[in-house]
Design an enzyme around this catalytic site. Structure first.
Site, PDB file in Angstrom:
ATOM      1  N   LYS A  83       0.864  -1.179   0.000  1.00 35.99           N
ATOM      2  CA  LYS A  83       0.000   0.000   0.000  1.00 35.99           C
ATOM      3  C   LYS A  83       0.899   1.227   0.000  1.00 35.99           C
ATOM      4  O   LYS A  83       1.711   1.402   0.908  1.00 35.99           O
ATOM      5  CB  LYS A  83      -0.907   0.004   1.229  1.00 35.99           C
ATOM      6  CG  LYS A  83      -2.095  -0.932   1.130  1.00 35.99           C
ATOM      7  CD  LYS A  83      -3.089  -0.552   0.043  1.00 35.99           C
ATOM      8  CE  LYS A  83      -3.832   0.712   0.362  1.00 35.99           C
ATOM      9  NZ  LYS A  83      -4.802   0.587   1.451  1.00 35.99           N
ATOM     10  N   HIS A  84       0.748   2.054  -1.023  1.00 38.64           N
ATOM     11  CA  HIS A  84       1.583   3.242  -1.187  1.00 38.64           C
ATOM     12  C   HIS A  84       3.052   2.820  -1.261  1.00 38.64           C
ATOM     13  O   HIS A  84       3.427   2.092  -2.151  1.00 38.64           O
ATOM     14  CB  HIS A  84       1.275   4.258  -0.092  1.00 38.64           C
ATOM     15  CG  HIS A  84      -0.176   4.657  -0.079  1.00 38.64           C
ATOM     16  ND1 HIS A  84      -0.750   5.408  -1.082  1.00 38.64           N
ATOM     17  CD2 HIS A  84      -1.181   4.351   0.792  1.00 38.64           C
ATOM     18  CE1 HIS A  84      -2.039   5.564  -0.837  1.00 38.64           C
ATOM     19  NE2 HIS A  84      -2.329   4.943   0.283  1.00 38.64           N
ATOM     20  N   ASN A 125      11.452   5.064  10.027  1.00 37.16           N
ATOM     21  CA  ASN A 125      11.908   3.920  10.811  1.00 37.16           C
ATOM     22  C   ASN A 125      10.887   2.805  10.721  1.00 37.16           C
ATOM     23  O   ASN A 125       9.697   3.055  10.630  1.00 37.16           O
ATOM     24  CB  ASN A 125      12.090   4.310  12.276  1.00 37.16           C
ATOM     25  CG  ASN A 125      13.269   5.210  12.535  1.00 37.16           C
ATOM     26  OD1 ASN A 125      14.319   5.064  11.928  1.00 37.16           O
ATOM     27  ND2 ASN A 125      13.108   6.149  13.454  1.00 37.16           N
ATOM     28  N   HIS A 155      14.116   5.283   2.535  1.00 39.38           N
ATOM     29  CA  HIS A 155      13.520   6.624   2.595  1.00 39.38           C
ATOM     30  C   HIS A 155      12.922   7.014   1.267  1.00 39.38           C
ATOM     31  O   HIS A 155      13.320   6.492   0.241  1.00 39.38           O
ATOM     32  CB  HIS A 155      14.557   7.661   3.002  1.00 39.38           C
ATOM     33  CG  HIS A 155      15.178   7.411   4.349  1.00 39.38           C
ATOM     34  ND1 HIS A 155      16.471   6.966   4.504  1.00 39.38           N
ATOM     35  CD2 HIS A 155      14.661   7.471   5.599  1.00 39.38           C
ATOM     36  CE1 HIS A 155      16.739   6.820   5.791  1.00 39.38           C
ATOM     37  NE2 HIS A 155      15.662   7.116   6.476  1.00 39.38           N
TER      38      HIS A 155
END
Length: 328
Positions: free
Chosen positions: A4-5, A168, A328
């Site tokens: 998801k995303h 994180n 990231h």
């Protein structure tokens, strides 16, 4: 995996279902389950509420059984290295032909450096090409040294999942499937608490009162999923409770806090992995409430001795992988 995303909602490998998993996951005993379909079924059931409208990623050729399972779920697309003709025909008809089907190119190399562009600024870093394996789980630093084969599998799975999860991040795994993913938190212990709530929800889906919820005929699959989760959470508004109760053929007694706590006492053998070191023992203290028995983390913190001591106090086995998995 079920994405998801930018993060996985769940990931799994093909471990056969138990009788109670057949029931909790709403799978018929006579339903054909191939390794690919079984892996995706487990990935989807890590957090089936979050997987609503997911993008599926399969690491093997998608067969007809996988396509049939995927066709009945609310999903937006799939990527895989290949498809059988039967599977492709099924997927082409999903969502009225708007379901996205991508085929990965065998042997494609993305290059050594990856880039992110934000408002005209471009950042670059070396791509994380680390392949997580059993060798990463060999440096066991706790008094408890025993890591059963299933635990090693779950620690590898959780670590691979975190490699593609926004940092994180921490992840919990059991029986070859993720059971809680905590992503994108500024505090590592908040990741543990976020994922831990998902672990408890996953475990309570096997509670007899949850399995016995008397749904009316015609209640859709995803509505049943959502209703079970809300029953476990129990924090209804008055209006929400009325609408929730309308889905059942008879009155439903609440699942009390005492009943949840008693049921969760039986939770054990769960593995947790972290994408970077645990800076304090608080994450281990919280993980101990969730049935965690096995821990993997990079190590390298000045607090490593205190974290190791906490694992010893709770009888956990912890290994230092030596690899950070920031994404990231």
């Amino acid at each position: 995996a079920s994405f998801k995303h930018v993060s996985p909602a769940g990931a799994a490998v093909a471990v056969p279902l138990t009788d109670i998993e057949y029931q909790a996951f709403e799978v018929k005993k006579d339903e054909e389950l191939t390794p690919s379909s079984l892996a995706y079924l487990r990935a989807r059931n890590a957090d089936p509420m979050c997987s609503f409208g997911d993008f599926c990623a399969i690491s093997d050729t998608v067969d007809e059984a996988t396509a049939r399972y995927l066709k009945k779920e609310v999903s937006d697309g799939i990527i895989a290295p290949g498809y059988t003709p039967e599977a492709l025909e099924l997927l082409k008809s999903k969502k009225g032909g708007k379901f996205i089907v991508l085929e990965a190119v065998d042997g494609y190399s993305p290059g050594d450096v990856e880039y992110r562009e934000v408002y005209g600024m471009t950042f670059s870093q070396k791509r994380n090409e680390e392949v997580i394996s059993k060798s990463h789980m060999e440096n066991v630093v706790t008094a408890k040294k025993d890591l059963p084969e299933g635990a090693v599998r779950d620690l590898i799975l959780a670590s691979v999942c975190l490699k593609y999860t926004q940092s994180n991040s921490v992840g919990f795994a059991k029986d070859g499937m993720m059971v809680g993913v905590g992503a994108g938190q500024q505090s590592r212990v908040d990741c543990v608490k976020l994922a831990g709530r998902k672990v408890q929800t996953w475990a309570l889906r096997f509670h007899p009162k949850v399995l016995a919820l008397p749904f009316k005929e015609g209640i859709k699959r995803q509505a049943r999923v959502n209703a079970r989760v809300r029953y476990i959470e129990g924090d209804f508004t008055q209006e929400e409770k009325v609408r929730w109760a309308a889905q059942f053929s008879e009155d439903v007694a609440p699942l009390t806090t005492e009943e949840k706590d008693e049921f969760l006492k039986g939770s054990t053998g769960i593995a947790i992995s972290s994408d970077a070191f645990f800076p304090f023992r608080d994450s281990i203290d919280h993980a101990s409430k969730l049935g965690v028995s096995f821990v993997a983390q990079p190590g390298g913190s000045v607090q490593d001795p205190q974290v190791t001591e906490a694992c010893d106090e709770y009888g956990m086995a912890m290994c230092f992988t030596g690899v950070r998995l920031f994404h990231h």
